[in-house]
Every structure is written in C-alpha cells, then in structure tokens.
Scaffold this motif. Structure first.
Motif, short mmCIF file in Angstrom:
data_model
loop_
_atom_site.label_atom_id
_atom_site.label_comp_id
_atom_site.label_asym_id
_atom_site.label_seq_id
_atom_site.Cartn_x
_atom_site.Cartn_y
_atom_site.Cartn_z
N VAL A 75 50.87 51.03 36.33
CA VAL A 75 50.88 52.42 36.77
C VAL A 75 52.11 53.08 36.17
CG1 VAL A 75 50.99 54.01 38.73
CG2 VAL A 75 49.67 51.90 38.91
N ASN A 76 51.89 54.09 35.35
CA ASN A 76 52.98 54.78 34.65
C ASN A 76 53.85 53.82 33.85
OD1 ASN A 76 52.12 57.23 35.86
ND2 ASN A 76 53.30 56.75 37.71
N GLY A 77 53.17 52.85 33.23
CA GLY A 77 53.85 51.91 32.35
C GLY A 77 54.50 50.74 33.04
N GLN A 78 54.49 50.70 34.37
CA GLN A 78 55.12 49.61 35.11
C GLN A 78 54.05 48.69 35.71
OE1 GLN A 78 58.49 49.22 35.15
NE2 GLN A 78 58.45 51.00 33.76
N PRO A 79 54.29 47.37 35.67
CA PRO A 79 53.30 46.44 36.25
C PRO A 79 53.07 46.73 37.73
CG PRO A 79 54.93 45.26 34.94
CD PRO A 79 55.43 46.66 35.05
N LEU A 80 51.83 46.64 38.15
CA LEU A 80 51.48 46.86 39.55
C LEU A 80 51.63 45.52 40.28
CD1 LEU A 80 50.37 48.89 41.65
CD2 LEU A 80 48.07 48.07 41.07
N ASN A 81 52.76 45.37 40.95
CA ASN A 81 53.06 44.11 41.63
C ASN A 81 52.62 44.18 43.09
OD1 ASN A 81 54.29 42.91 39.32
ND2 ASN A 81 56.13 44.14 39.71
N THR A 82 51.34 44.28 43.29
CA THR A 82 50.78 44.32 44.64
C THR A 82 49.84 43.14 44.83
OG1 THR A 82 48.93 45.71 43.91
CG2 THR A 82 50.89 46.85 44.76
N THR A 83 49.48 42.89 46.08
CA THR A 83 48.52 41.83 46.38
C THR A 83 47.11 42.40 46.26
OG1 THR A 83 50.06 40.75 47.92
CG2 THR A 83 47.71 40.20 48.12
N ILE A 84 46.33 41.85 45.33
CA ILE A 84 44.97 42.30 45.11
C ILE A 84 44.04 41.49 46.02
CG2 ILE A 84 43.10 42.56 43.43
CD1 ILE A 84 45.25 42.81 41.26
N GLN A 85 43.23 42.18 46.80
CA GLN A 85 42.37 41.52 47.79
C GLN A 85 40.91 41.69 47.41
OE1 GLN A 85 42.84 43.01 51.75
NE2 GLN A 85 41.33 41.62 52.65
N TYR A 86 40.16 40.58 47.40
CA TYR A 86 38.73 40.63 47.12
C TYR A 86 37.98 41.04 48.39
CZ TYR A 86 34.04 39.39 45.55
OH TYR A 86 32.71 39.44 45.22
N LEU A 87 37.16 42.10 48.27
CA LEU A 87 36.45 42.66 49.42
C LEU A 87 34.99 42.22 49.51
CD1 LEU A 87 37.75 46.33 49.13
CD2 LEU A 87 38.68 44.49 50.55
N GLY A 88 34.50 41.54 48.47
CA GLY A 88 33.09 41.17 48.42
C GLY A 88 32.31 42.11 47.52
N ASN A 89 31.14 41.64 47.04
CA ASN A 89 30.25 42.42 46.19
C ASN A 89 30.94 42.92 44.92
OD1 ASN A 89 27.70 43.48 45.59
ND2 ASN A 89 28.20 45.48 46.47
N GLY A 90 31.87 42.12 44.41
CA GLY A 90 32.56 42.47 43.17
C GLY A 90 33.67 43.49 43.32
N ARG A 91 34.01 43.87 44.56
CA ARG A 91 35.00 44.92 44.80
C ARG A 91 36.37 44.33 45.12
NH1 ARG A 91 34.13 47.32 49.25
NH2 ARG A 91 34.86 49.42 48.76
N TYR A 92 37.40 44.92 44.49
CA TYR A 92 38.77 44.46 44.67
C TYR A 92 39.64 45.63 45.14
CZ TYR A 92 37.38 40.38 41.89
OH TYR A 92 36.76 39.26 41.41
N ASP A 93 40.37 45.40 46.23
CA ASP A 93 41.35 46.37 46.70
C ASP A 93 42.65 46.11 45.94
OD1 ASP A 93 43.28 47.87 48.04
OD2 ASP A 93 42.47 47.45 50.02
N MET A 94 43.08 47.12 45.17
CA MET A 94 44.24 46.93 44.31
C MET A 94 45.57 47.06 45.05
SD MET A 94 42.87 46.17 41.48
CE MET A 94 44.24 46.30 40.32
#
Length: 326
Positions: A75-94
């Motif tokens: 995001v704006n050139g900086q790595p997004l260091n967040t916990t990515i969570q799988y929600l099911g049906n191919g969907r990921y909460d970033m």
C-alpha cells in the motif's frame, strides 16, 4: 419497414442455423488453468480479495475456490504487514481498510499455477452538492387488510433526486450510480431499478431499432448506471435520477418505514471497464449476439485473469415521501 427487414433476417438466420445443426466434438487444445482474482478495494471498507482457479470453457466443473494462496500486498509502496485471514469460498480478509488515494499492488502465488500480479489506485470521492428532491404521486387506493383487521391506504409514485456533480479537470473519472432501499429497519439494503435520462452524458439513441430489446439507454444496467467524464470533464453538471416509491398507512396509525438512498461511486478505470465489458458479456444472450463479435472481458491481472480495481462511494439519503413537496 426497417424493423420488418430485421425480423426477416432473424427468421432466416434461425432457420439456417436449425437446419445445419450438428454436434461437433471439440478437438482443440485445452487451456491450462490460471489464477482468477477479483477485488474491489473501496474507501472505508474492509479489503477482501477473492482467489479462484479458471476452468476450461467447455467444462461443467464448478469454479474451484483456492484456500492456500500466498498473497503479498503493498500500500503506497510499503509492504502490508497485516494478518491475512481466509474467510472461505476463496475469499481473503487482507486486514486493511483502504482510503482514497491509496495505491495498492498484489502478488499471488499458488502451487502449480502461474504467479499473478495486479495493481490499482483508490479514487477520490465524487464532489456532490445542490441536492434536491421532488415527488409525483401516481396512484392512491384504499383496501381492507384481513390480516391486520385494519383499513389501509396505499400510495405509489415517482421520486426524483437531482444533484450537481463537480468533475475534476486534472484527471479522467469514471462513475457508477445505484439506488438502494431498506424496508422497516431490515439489516440488508436491496438495489432497485431507476432511470437516468441525460442527453449530455449519453447519446439520445433510439434503441428500439436495435431488435427492439427495450434498452432506454446504452449504459443503463438494471440497478446500475455507468458513465465517464468524457463529456463533462472539468465541469459542473446537474444529474437527475428517477425511481418509483411505494408506501402505506393504516387508520390505526401504523405505516411503512422505507429508507432510500442514492449511491454515487467513483471507479478506477480498470474497474469501470470490467463492469462495462461484464455487462456486454451478460447481454450476449440476447438475439443480437447472433451477429455480434465476441466480447473480451477486461482484465488488469498479469499472468492470470480478473480485476483489481478501486472505488469510493458517496451516499445521498432520500427523504421519505411524507416529507417531500408535491
């Protein structure tokens, strides 16, 4: 006369296709699967990415949701260091809420499939002022409701909402309008059909000559209307939209409570083109597709298929008809 010739051509084509119908076995090469990505980072909303696997166009298999994707984002050139969570049906909460002006990029790796990359910018919100409402009643009748044991008055008509859109001159902008309703405090909003008649934004085309499909405007897609600033770039333009309304009240004092709002979206160019081509693909089932060239669904995903496109929304809360001037 022109319409008669059109119907004759359609009839001849139908007979010709029916008489020549033959089941042909596909002997070509099947395309290798790709990663499909769909994501619309929206200002002020949790960012969700959907990852699936493409399928061969003659296959009857369901599209496979990918649950083990490795996603890297900036995001704006900086790595997004967040916990990515799988929600099911191919969907990921970033784990991130985008904001207007954010520049976002994504890289996705899935074992056995080519790596994909994509990027977008979240656009600024539309500049909306001079909001006005009007109402025109078209029907009113009374009836006895056996369920409530009460006399009810039902009223229907048209609500018109107008507003001034000030389009920035230093960039190309792409817009989408939607009209939503929520009845008696329901949790979910539902989107309703409405009309925008504007000879500046759209050509005043008589679509009746195009096989009489009944489209009033080329960019009116049921509950969505799309337009760009090609004809209003850097200008102030007043837009009017019309939609139906219905309300009821009873002798005992109870009445319907419907919330209404108009949503004005700004879209990134890639999201705008994706929606426009998706609309064209869906309309290919109409009889015009007999003579139409295939539509290529717009994608901005390198190495795969899909779209990563930003959006921002402004909401206009539409007053209840009881508060509107007749």
């Amino acid at each position: 006369m022109k319409r008669i010739y059109t119907y004759i051509i359609i009839a001849i084509a139908a007979v010709a296709f029916a008489s020549c119908e033959k089941e042909i076995e596909f002997t070509g090469e099947e395309t290798s699967p790709y990663i499909m990505l769909f994501s619309e980072p929206a200002d002020g909303c949790p960012w969700v990415v959907r990852i699936t696997q493409s399928r061969f166009f003659l296959s009857n298999d369901t599209i496979r949701a990918i649950s083990d994707a490795q996603i890297e984002a900036t995001v704006n050139g900086q790595p997004l260091n967040t916990t990515i969570q799988y929600l099911g049906n191919g969907r990921y909460d970033m784990g991130y809420t985008p904001h207007c002006g954010d520049t976002i990029s994504v890289r996705v790796n899935v074992a056995g499939l080519p790596t994909i990359t994509s990027g977008c910018r979240v656009p600024s919100k539309a500049n909306i002022t001079n909001i006005e409402y009007s109402m025109e009643e078209s029907s009113r009748y009374s009836y006895w409701d056996d369920y409530t044991q009460d006399s009810v008055i039902s009223i229907g008509g048209t609500i018109t909402v107008s507003f001034k859109l000030s389009d920035p001159a230093d960039e190309h902008n792409y817009y989408m309008l939607r009209r939503a309703e929520r009845y008696n405090g329901d949790d979910n909003w539902r989107y309703e059909y409405f009309e925008l008649k504007d000879n500046v934004l759209f050509d005043n085309t008589d679509m009746e000559e195009v096989f009489d499909l009944g489209f009033s405007e080329p960019d009116n897609w049921g509950d969505r209307i799309f337009f760009s600033d090609e004809r209003i770039n850097g200008k102030d333009h007043t837009i009017k939209v019309e939609g139906g309304y219905y309300r009821w009240s009873s002798i005992s004092g109870s009445e319907s409570n419907t919330e209404r709002r108009l949503e004005i979206y700004t879209l990134s160019r890639d999201m705008y083109l994706f929606y426009k081509t998706l609309k064209a693909v869906q309309y290919q089932d109409e009889i015009t597709s007999i003579f139409a060239e295939p539509v290529q669904l717009h994608t901005n995903v390198t190495g795969g298929i899909g779209v990563l496109g930003g959006s921002a929304k402004v909401e206009i809360n539409v007053e209840s008809p009881t508060n509107l001037k007749k």
